[in-house]
Design an enzyme around this catalytic site. Structure first.
Site, PDB file in Angstrom:
ATOM      1  CG  HIS A  27      -2.137   1.142   1.119  1.00 53.69           C
ATOM      2  ND1 HIS A  27      -1.987   2.195   1.573  1.00 53.69           N
ATOM      3  CD2 HIS A  27      -3.277   0.831   0.853  1.00 53.69           C
ATOM      4  CE1 HIS A  27      -2.992   3.034   1.249  1.00 53.69           C
ATOM      5  NE2 HIS A  27      -3.964   1.997   0.775  1.00 53.69           N
ATOM      6  CG  ASP A  38      -8.393  -4.536  -3.132  1.00 53.00           C
ATOM      7  OD1 ASP A  38      -9.645  -4.032  -3.041  1.00 53.00           O
ATOM      8  OD2 ASP A  38      -7.606  -3.595  -3.913  1.00 53.00           O
TER       9      ASP A  38
HETATM   10  N1  ACO Z   1       4.002  -7.680  -4.779  1.00 51.01           N
HETATM   11  C1  ACO Z   1       5.004  -7.830  -4.951  1.00 51.01           C
HETATM   12  N2  ACO Z   1       6.030  -6.865  -4.362  1.00 51.01           N
HETATM   13  C2  ACO Z   1       5.419  -5.722  -4.219  1.00 51.01           C
HETATM   14  C3  ACO Z   1       3.944  -5.409  -4.172  1.00 51.01           C
HETATM   15  C4  ACO Z   1       3.167  -6.489  -4.398  1.00 51.01           C
HETATM   16  N3  ACO Z   1       1.815  -6.774  -4.358  1.00 51.01           N
HETATM   17  N4  ACO Z   1       3.688  -4.318  -3.602  1.00 51.01           N
HETATM   18  C5  ACO Z   1       4.823  -3.526  -3.890  1.00 51.01           C
HETATM   19  N5  ACO Z   1       5.778  -4.510  -4.276  1.00 51.01           N
HETATM   20  C6  ACO Z   1       7.312  -4.106  -4.115  1.00 51.01           C
HETATM   21  C7  ACO Z   1       7.750  -3.525  -5.578  1.00 51.01           C
HETATM   22  O1  ACO Z   1       7.936  -4.513  -6.375  1.00 51.01           O
HETATM   23  C8  ACO Z   1       8.786  -2.496  -5.010  1.00 51.01           C
HETATM   24  O2  ACO Z   1      10.010  -3.517  -4.923  1.00 51.01           O
HETATM   25  P1  ACO Z   1      11.576  -3.143  -4.995  1.00 51.01           P
HETATM   26  O3  ACO Z   1      11.832  -1.932  -4.215  1.00 51.01           O
HETATM   27  O4  ACO Z   1      12.267  -4.581  -4.937  1.00 51.01           O
HETATM   28  O5  ACO Z   1      11.495  -2.937  -6.691  1.00 51.01           O
HETATM   29  C9  ACO Z   1       8.571  -2.239  -3.686  1.00 51.01           C
HETATM   30  O6  ACO Z   1       7.582  -3.218  -3.034  1.00 51.01           O
HETATM   31  C10 ACO Z   1       7.765  -0.886  -3.801  1.00 51.01           C
HETATM   32  O7  ACO Z   1       6.705  -0.923  -4.765  1.00 51.01           O
HETATM   33  P2  ACO Z   1       6.118   0.332  -5.425  1.00 51.01           P
HETATM   34  O8  ACO Z   1       5.333  -0.238  -6.544  1.00 51.01           O
HETATM   35  O9  ACO Z   1       7.036   1.465  -5.523  1.00 51.01           O
HETATM   36  O10 ACO Z   1       4.987   0.717  -4.035  1.00 51.01           O
HETATM   37  P3  ACO Z   1       3.982   1.806  -4.637  1.00 51.01           P
HETATM   38  O11 ACO Z   1       3.478   2.366  -3.161  1.00 51.01           O
HETATM   39  O12 ACO Z   1       4.107   2.429  -5.596  1.00 51.01           O
HETATM   40  O13 ACO Z   1       2.691   0.560  -4.778  1.00 51.01           O
HETATM   41  C11 ACO Z   1       0.887  -0.524  -4.725  1.00 51.01           C
HETATM   42  C12 ACO Z   1       1.380   0.547  -4.144  1.00 51.01           C
HETATM   43  C13 ACO Z   1       0.422  -0.026  -6.172  1.00 51.01           C
HETATM   44  C14 ACO Z   1      -0.313  -0.879  -3.958  1.00 51.01           C
HETATM   45  C15 ACO Z   1       1.654  -1.748  -4.646  1.00 51.01           C
HETATM   46  O14 ACO Z   1       1.868  -2.356  -3.284  1.00 51.01           O
HETATM   47  C16 ACO Z   1       0.989  -2.948  -5.598  1.00 51.01           C
HETATM   48  O15 ACO Z   1       1.147  -3.111  -6.935  1.00 51.01           O
HETATM   49  N6  ACO Z   1       0.230  -3.795  -4.952  1.00 51.01           N
HETATM   50  C17 ACO Z   1      -0.452  -4.843  -5.648  1.00 51.01           C
HETATM   51  C18 ACO Z   1      -1.932  -4.638  -6.258  1.00 51.01           C
HETATM   52  C19 ACO Z   1      -2.748  -4.182  -5.064  1.00 51.01           C
HETATM   53  O16 ACO Z   1      -2.987  -4.779  -4.174  1.00 51.01           O
HETATM   54  N7  ACO Z   1      -3.676  -3.016  -5.222  1.00 51.01           N
HETATM   55  C20 ACO Z   1      -4.558  -2.625  -4.138  1.00 51.01           C
HETATM   56  C21 ACO Z   1      -3.896  -1.662  -3.239  1.00 51.01           C
HETATM   57  S1  ACO Z   1      -5.106  -1.271  -2.092  1.00 51.01           S
HETATM   58  C22 ACO Z   1      -6.403  -0.357  -2.861  1.00 51.01           C
HETATM   59  O17 ACO Z   1      -5.907   0.360  -4.051  1.00 51.01           O
HETATM   60  C23 ACO Z   1      -7.879  -0.423  -2.333  1.00 51.01           C
END
Ligand code: ACO
Length: 375
Positions: A260, A311
């Site tokens: 998140h 979610d």
């Molecule tokens: N699975 C695996 N790795 C992840 C995940 C995940 N779900 N979420 C973040 N990471 C990792 C990224 O790969 C990155 O790793 P790295 O530094 O080794 O490259 C690090 O964590 C940071 O990720 P970002 O994308 O920069 O984090 P950001 O804050 O931009 O993203 C997000 C937040 C989009 C929610 C992300 O965690 C994600 O894609 N989650 C999966 C989709 C999801 O569940 N979305 C629902 C969110 S809640 C809502 O909207 C209601």
């Protein structure tokens, strides 16, 4: 100019609707100053929607009036039912929802009136009609007769009744009610920000909500809930969870329902409530999804240090309620409409066009070569 990718940490506006903060290492979520845990325990979706729209808890009489108004607004115009009948039955219900909301806008001759009273009236209508759009479309695409709204039933009960054709038991309807409360608002998430950007141009409320539904559908936002159940179905048994997670992480793929932007190292307070709900329902309904989900959560934390988001367990709740997978995102919208409309109205009432800048990184000062001189 410093660029904050994804606008991370940027304060883009003031709001008095919901507060998301971390205090003493614990995440706090409040709607209009009321803690989400208290609302999940004591409130109803109707009362929470009132709170978000009007800023204070209603008196008993105000709540009764609001509930009656919503009930009176539930039925859809015949043209919308016609639209639902004509859309291809393979259309994703979220696409149906945004198309129907747009159509509702086309039928409202006063759609451009964005003063407070008109905007509140349109917000009530959207809160009341979204469940009917979702349920009617599902009945139509599965060849079943429409089940019309029942004024004896509350918002959550009535939705399950229209969807399934039978009045749900108290445990099912309360589970959905709490789920809707927990989804009702969350500060400046991507879809709410989208709605506010549209509102800042003084676009009509339907246009703003259509924009928000488009943003919600993406898998990095509300779309994750559907992906979660698809993942749990693929894993199928708890002992396969860790192997699945490791394989995904090795391939640098994201595990849906984890991570998140705001809750980085703290648990989202909604997750606490939804996990309890998912656990209780799984026990009562004999559903296996919660046990698989728990193993996935353990493995993701162990191997990537990520916590589940809203979610993740809501997918288990919907699965235990027997809701079709592709209705998970529309149900998110059914809850979030209260927050979207509250934010749209807040934006209208104190508006300045939202128009940030971009740092230009493309080529500059190129010489234009007329077409006839190009190869
Ligand atoms: N699975 C695996 N790795 C992840 C995940 C995940 N779900 N979420 C973040 N990471 C990792 C990224 O790969 C990155 O790793 P790295 O530094 O080794 O490259 C690090 O964590 C940071 O990720 P970002 O994308 O920069 O984090 P950001 O804050 O931009 O993203 C997000 C937040 C989009 C929610 C992300 O965690 C994600 O894609 N989650 C999966 C989709 C999801 O569940 N979305 C629902 C969110 S809640 C809502 O909207 C209601």
């Amino acid at each position: 100019m410093e660029v904050k990718e994804g606008l991370e940490g940027i304060i883009a506006c003031k709001t008095a609707i919901s507060r998301v903060e971390v205090e003493d290492g614990k995440a706090i979520l409040e709607y209009r100053g009321y803690n989400i845990h208290d609302l999940a325990k004591h409130s109803t979706y109707e009362e929470t929607a009132y709170l978000l729209l009007f800023g204070d808890l209603p008196s008993r009489r105000e709540l009764k009036t609001f509930e009656e108004e919503l009930k009176d607004l539930r039925e859809l115009p015949a043209q919308i039912i016609g639209l639902l009948t004509h859309l291809p039955p393979f259309t994703h219900p979220m696409v149906v929802l945004r198309t129907a909301i747009s159509y509702l806008g086309s039928m409202d001759r006063e759609k451009h009136f964005i003063d407070y009273d008109h905007a509140i009236q349109k917000a009530k209508s959207l809160i009341a009609k979204i469940p009917t759009i979702i349920a009617y479309y599902h009945r139509i695409r599965t060849g079943q007769n429409l089940v019309h709204p029942n004024p004896e039933l509350n918002h959550a009960e009535n939705f399950l009744y229209m969807l399934k054709g039978e009045v749900p038991d108290r445990i099912e309807s309360r589970a959905l009610d709490v789920d809707l409360i927990l989804h009702a608002d969350h500060e400046l998430n991507a879809s709410t920000f989208t709605a506010r950007v549209a509102a800042s141009t003084l676009a009509d409320i339907y246009a703003c909500v259509v924009a928000a539904t488009g943003a919600l559908m993406g898998p990095l936002h509300g779309g994750a809930a559907q992906k979660v159940i698809e993942m749990l179905r693929e894993i199928a048994v708890p002992w396969r969870a860790e192997e699945y997670v490791l394989r995904k992480l090795e391939r640098k793929e994201r595990i849906m329902g984890f991570g998140h932007r705001v809750y980085k190292n703290v648990l989202d307070p909604r997750v606490v409530e939804l996990r309890n709900l998912a656990k209780k329902l799984a026990k009562i309904k004999g559903s296996k999804w919660f046990d698989i989900a728990e193993e996935v959560a353990k493995a993701v934390y162990k191997h990537k240090g990520l916590l589940p988001n809203v979610d993740f367990y809501s997918a288990c709740v919907y699965a235990s309620l027997g809701i079709p997978d592709d209705l998970y995102i529309p149900i998110f919208a059914m809850g979030r409409i209260a927050g979207w409309t509250a934010h749209i109205i807040e934006q209208y009432m104190n508006n300045r066009l939202i128009r940030p800048r971009a740092l230009y990184v493309g080529e500059r000062n190129r010489r234009y070569v007329p077409l006839k001189e190009r190869p």
